[in-house]
Design a protein around this motif. Structure first.
Motif, short mmCIF file in Angstrom:
data_model
loop_
_atom_site.label_atom_id
_atom_site.label_comp_id
_atom_site.label_asym_id
_atom_site.label_seq_id
_atom_site.Cartn_x
_atom_site.Cartn_y
_atom_site.Cartn_z
N ASN B 117 -107.85 -24.14 -57.84
CA ASN B 117 -106.88 -23.10 -58.19
C ASN B 117 -105.44 -23.62 -58.09
O ASN B 117 -104.58 -23.24 -58.88
CB ASN B 117 -107.05 -21.87 -57.28
CG ASN B 117 -108.36 -21.15 -57.54
OD1 ASN B 117 -108.97 -21.32 -58.59
ND2 ASN B 117 -108.80 -20.37 -56.58
N ILE B 134 -100.43 -17.84 -60.65
CA ILE B 134 -101.56 -17.66 -61.57
C ILE B 134 -102.36 -18.96 -61.70
O ILE B 134 -101.84 -20.05 -61.44
CB ILE B 134 -101.07 -17.18 -62.96
CG1 ILE B 134 -99.87 -18.01 -63.42
CG2 ILE B 134 -100.71 -15.71 -62.88
CD1 ILE B 134 -99.21 -17.51 -64.69
N ASP B 135 -103.62 -18.84 -62.09
CA ASP B 135 -104.50 -19.99 -62.21
C ASP B 135 -105.50 -19.73 -63.35
O ASP B 135 -105.31 -18.80 -64.14
CB ASP B 135 -105.21 -20.27 -60.87
CG ASP B 135 -105.99 -19.08 -60.37
OD1 ASP B 135 -106.40 -18.23 -61.20
OD2 ASP B 135 -106.20 -18.95 -59.14
N HIS B 137 -108.61 -18.56 -63.33
CA HIS B 137 -109.31 -17.28 -63.29
C HIS B 137 -108.40 -16.15 -63.80
O HIS B 137 -108.85 -15.27 -64.54
CB HIS B 137 -109.76 -16.94 -61.87
CG HIS B 137 -110.79 -17.88 -61.31
ND1 HIS B 137 -111.84 -18.36 -62.05
CD2 HIS B 137 -110.93 -18.43 -60.07
CE1 HIS B 137 -112.59 -19.15 -61.29
NE2 HIS B 137 -112.05 -19.21 -60.09
N VAL B 138 -107.15 -16.17 -63.38
CA VAL B 138 -106.22 -15.11 -63.78
C VAL B 138 -106.00 -15.13 -65.29
O VAL B 138 -106.11 -14.10 -65.97
CB VAL B 138 -104.87 -15.25 -63.04
CG1 VAL B 138 -103.84 -14.26 -63.58
CG2 VAL B 138 -105.06 -15.05 -61.53
N ALA B 141 -109.14 -14.02 -67.04
CA ALA B 141 -109.41 -12.59 -66.85
C ALA B 141 -108.54 -11.75 -67.79
O ALA B 141 -109.00 -10.75 -68.35
CB ALA B 141 -109.15 -12.20 -65.39
N LEU B 142 -107.28 -12.17 -67.98
CA LEU B 142 -106.41 -11.44 -68.91
C LEU B 142 -106.94 -11.55 -70.33
O LEU B 142 -106.90 -10.58 -71.10
CB LEU B 142 -104.98 -11.99 -68.82
CG LEU B 142 -104.25 -11.74 -67.49
CD1 LEU B 142 -102.95 -12.53 -67.43
CD2 LEU B 142 -103.96 -10.26 -67.29
N GLN B 143 -107.47 -12.72 -70.68
CA GLN B 143 -108.05 -12.89 -72.01
C GLN B 143 -109.34 -12.09 -72.14
O GLN B 143 -109.56 -11.41 -73.15
CB GLN B 143 -108.34 -14.37 -72.29
CG GLN B 143 -108.91 -14.59 -73.69
CD GLN B 143 -109.11 -16.05 -74.04
OE1 GLN B 143 -109.57 -16.83 -73.22
NE2 GLN B 143 -108.73 -16.43 -75.25
N ARG B 145 -110.31 -9.38 -70.61
CA ARG B 145 -110.11 -7.93 -70.74
C ARG B 145 -109.53 -7.57 -72.12
O ARG B 145 -109.97 -6.61 -72.74
CB ARG B 145 -109.20 -7.38 -69.64
CG ARG B 145 -109.14 -5.86 -69.69
CD ARG B 145 -108.24 -5.25 -68.65
NE ARG B 145 -108.51 -5.68 -67.30
CZ ARG B 145 -109.45 -5.14 -66.50
NH1 ARG B 145 -110.21 -4.16 -66.93
NH2 ARG B 145 -109.60 -5.59 -65.27
N TYR B 191 -116.30 -9.84 -57.67
CA TYR B 191 -115.16 -10.11 -58.55
C TYR B 191 -114.37 -11.30 -58.04
O TYR B 191 -114.06 -11.40 -56.86
CB TYR B 191 -114.23 -8.90 -58.61
CG TYR B 191 -114.70 -7.82 -59.56
CD1 TYR B 191 -114.82 -8.09 -60.92
CD2 TYR B 191 -115.00 -6.55 -59.09
CE1 TYR B 191 -115.25 -7.10 -61.80
CE2 TYR B 191 -115.42 -5.55 -59.97
CZ TYR B 191 -115.55 -5.84 -61.32
OH TYR B 191 -115.96 -4.88 -62.18
N LEU B 192 -114.02 -12.19 -58.98
CA LEU B 192 -112.99 -13.19 -58.72
C LEU B 192 -111.67 -12.57 -59.16
O LEU B 192 -110.79 -12.30 -58.36
CB LEU B 192 -113.29 -14.47 -59.50
CG LEU B 192 -114.56 -15.23 -59.11
CD1 LEU B 192 -114.86 -16.33 -60.12
CD2 LEU B 192 -114.39 -15.83 -57.71
N ALA B 193 -111.55 -12.39 -60.47
CA ALA B 193 -110.39 -11.71 -61.06
C ALA B 193 -110.98 -10.77 -62.11
O ALA B 193 -111.57 -11.23 -63.08
CB ALA B 193 -109.44 -12.70 -61.68
N GLU B 194 -110.86 -9.50 -61.89
CA GLU B 194 -111.52 -8.51 -62.76
C GLU B 194 -111.11 -8.72 -64.23
O GLU B 194 -109.93 -8.92 -64.48
CB GLU B 194 -111.12 -7.09 -62.32
CG GLU B 194 -111.59 -6.73 -60.93
CD GLU B 194 -111.11 -5.33 -60.52
OE1 GLU B 194 -110.98 -4.45 -61.40
OE2 GLU B 194 -110.87 -5.14 -59.32
#
Ligand code: ZN
Lengths: 151, 381
Positions: B117, B134-135, B137-138, B141-143, B145, B191-194
């Motif tokens: 990370n 941010i890393d 996973h973040v 996760a944004l992609q 969702r 959850y890691l990053a929802e």
């Protein structure tokens, strides 16, 4: 022979001094002095790029006008992070990040969302920037975004 | 493309921690295995291209430490600090230059030895992004969702990718994570990053892999089952995630178009027999199958549910288990190429796709698929 393998545990700690450049310097100065957020407009595709930058990422063209955007915007995607990475995360988990499209900007960007029950964050949610009391010239001069409760 | 063949491949088993071997020894092992399989000797290798990362290895000039392990003493060696599919491209171009007849391409990574990370965070620029913490996973996760919301996908829909691939991985002796997981197992994996959960994310792996490329003039010296490079495409998307529409991948679509054109593929779903693609997260397999033209945008989940991409489907995707089964950073794309080679040679063992003649291998690098490289490989010249 069952011997434990030797593991060398260490850390690289190398200081850097990254020049932000004129555009980012002006961007952070506008926050520090006026609590205002600025993007720059590409003269070719007309997009207002946020945060402000020297050249358009698509057109390979220098931006011209400085355009004030936000401080309000709309969440276009978000995540709630459940693991702790204290060396890099500015807030303890569960912490929320969002892609935020600021009013007047044509690009989104990632920032923290706080002062909210993370379970209530939604795409389409309206948020506004909360500025740091003593700006340091980095992206956390916007401390985070918070939901707009009214208006 | 002038005729270049893959004449030999080798990969290590991928594991969370390979402590018995330091990273140079790990590379040495995979190169010597490649030589044993092909009968090639150190003298047969004209030049070497490696893929590794200074940040992941925790040292400046990561290729320096594996110089002797790849046999580069008094030879030309050059490094790609990106996915192994791009090292393969560079290696093929060196043969196309006319200067070399063979290129050894090697990739390695020991993800267990760094802090993934923190390394991912350092890929964000220090001026505008890094201090946000941010890393990978973040960003993913944004992609995930954005993509799922655009097409109305549920987390259970996306979990089906992990269920498929981790079951496939049971048949792959090189895989790290494998098993009969259910959608509920994925949903309950934490959850890691929802919305990304542990079983939606590829594991951190240690491992290495090697490929020997040869010009058609000399290929028969090393194998009677060469696998030919028929097409390749490479394309970059934007760097700032907020500048992109994360629900689609025009860069992968462009890379695929170029590769298909070179290989005379008009209908990938019909003409390809197997695809190994870079699913660092479960949702990515759906997005990438769309960008590769296997289905229309938003229909990746229908393609999966219809069974087309299952191991016994008409176009199996990741019969090896893909990245969800093992993800050695930088090596993972070259492993996709190697898995395709095994399929085309009929050497994939329990996860063999019968009569596979044409395969697609896909590598990626950077956040949310910033760069993509697509290879079309064939058992026939
Ligand atoms: Zn522009």
């Amino acid at each position: 022979m069952s011997e434990e393998i030797i593991v060398h545990r260490t850390a690289l700690s190398i200081p850097y001094a990254w020049a932000a450049g004129r555009h980012a310097t002006r961007f952070y100065r506008e926050i520090a002095e006026h609590r205002k957020l600025f993007g720059t407009r590409c003269p070719r595709c007309q997009r207002v790029l946020f945060p402000a930058r020297k050249a358009c990422s698509r057109c390979f063209t220098e931006t011209t006008d400085w355009v004030e955007v936000g401080p309000r915007g709309t969440v276009t995607s978000f995540t709630v992070v459940h693991y702790a990475e204290p060396q890099i995360q500015p807030l303890p988990p569960p912490l929320a990040y969002a892609l935020i499209q600021l009013d007047g900007a044509d690009t989104a960007f990632i920032h923290l969302v706080s002062e909210v029950n993370v379970a209530e964050i939604k795409t389409g949610m309206r948020v506004e920037a909360v500025f740091a009391e003593s700006p340091q010239g980095n992206i956390l001069d916007v401390k985070f975004f918070k939901p707009i409760t009214q208006g | 493309m002038e005729d270049i063949a893959i004449v030999g491949v080798a990969q290590t088993k991928f594991e969370r921690e390979k402590r018995d071997l330091n990273y140079a020894e790990l590379v040495y092992g995979v190169v010597t295995e490649l030589f044993e399989k092909t009968g090639a000797t150190h003298q047969d290798v004209d030049n070497i291209v490696t893929a590794s990362s200074d940040f992941w290895d925790g040292r400046t000039i990561s290729s320096m430490a594996i110089q002797s392990a790849v046999g580069a003493y008094m030879k030309s060696e050059s490094k790609v600090s990106s996915d192994g599919t791009l090292a393969l491209l560079y290696g093929a171009m060196r043969i196309l230059s006319g200067q070399f007849k063979t290129t050894l391409v090697v990739a390695h990574s020991k993800g267990s030895e760094g802090a993934p990370n923190l390394i991912a965070n350092a890929a964000f620029d220090p001026v505008y992004q890094r201090q946000l913490g941010i890393d990978f996973h973040v960003a993913s996760a944004l992609q995930a969702r954005a993509y799922m919301q655009k097409y109305g996908l549920t987390e259970q829909d996306v979990a089906l990718v992990s269920v498929k691939n981790l079951a496939n991985a049971k048949k792959n002796p090189y895989a790290q994570v494998a098993g009969d997981f259910t959608v509920d197992d994925v949903m309950n994996s934490g959850y890691l990053a929802e919305p990304i959960k542990t079983l939606d994310a590829s594991p951190i792996s240690d491992g290495a892999c090697a490929v020997l490329l040869a010009h058609a003039d000399v290929a028969s010296r090393f194998t009677d089952k060469p696998v030919w490079l028929k097409g390749v495409g490479h394309c970059q998307d934007g760097y700032y995630l907020g500048d992109r529409d994360l629900t689609t991948s025009p860069a992968l679509a462009a890379a695929a178009r170029r590769a298909y054109q070179m290989a005379s593929i008009d209908d990938p779903l019909k003409q390809l027999d197997v695809a190994e693609i870079y699913d660092a997260y479960s949702y990515q397999e759906l997005m990438w199958t769309e960008a590769l033209g296997f289905c229309q945008p938003g229909e990746g989940v229908q393609l999966l549910k219809s069974g087309v991409t299952a191991i016994n489907g008409s176009l199996p995707v990741n019969p090896s288990g893909g990245l969800l089964a093992a993800h050695a950073f930088l090596a993972a794309g070259l492993v996709r190429v190697i898995e395709c080679v095994l399929q085309l040679r009929g050497e994939a063992g329990e996860h063999q796709i019968p009569h596979a003649k044409t395969a697609l291998a896909h590598g990626s690098f950077g956040f949310c698929g910033q760069t993509h490289c697509v290879w079309i490989l064939s058992a026939e010249r």
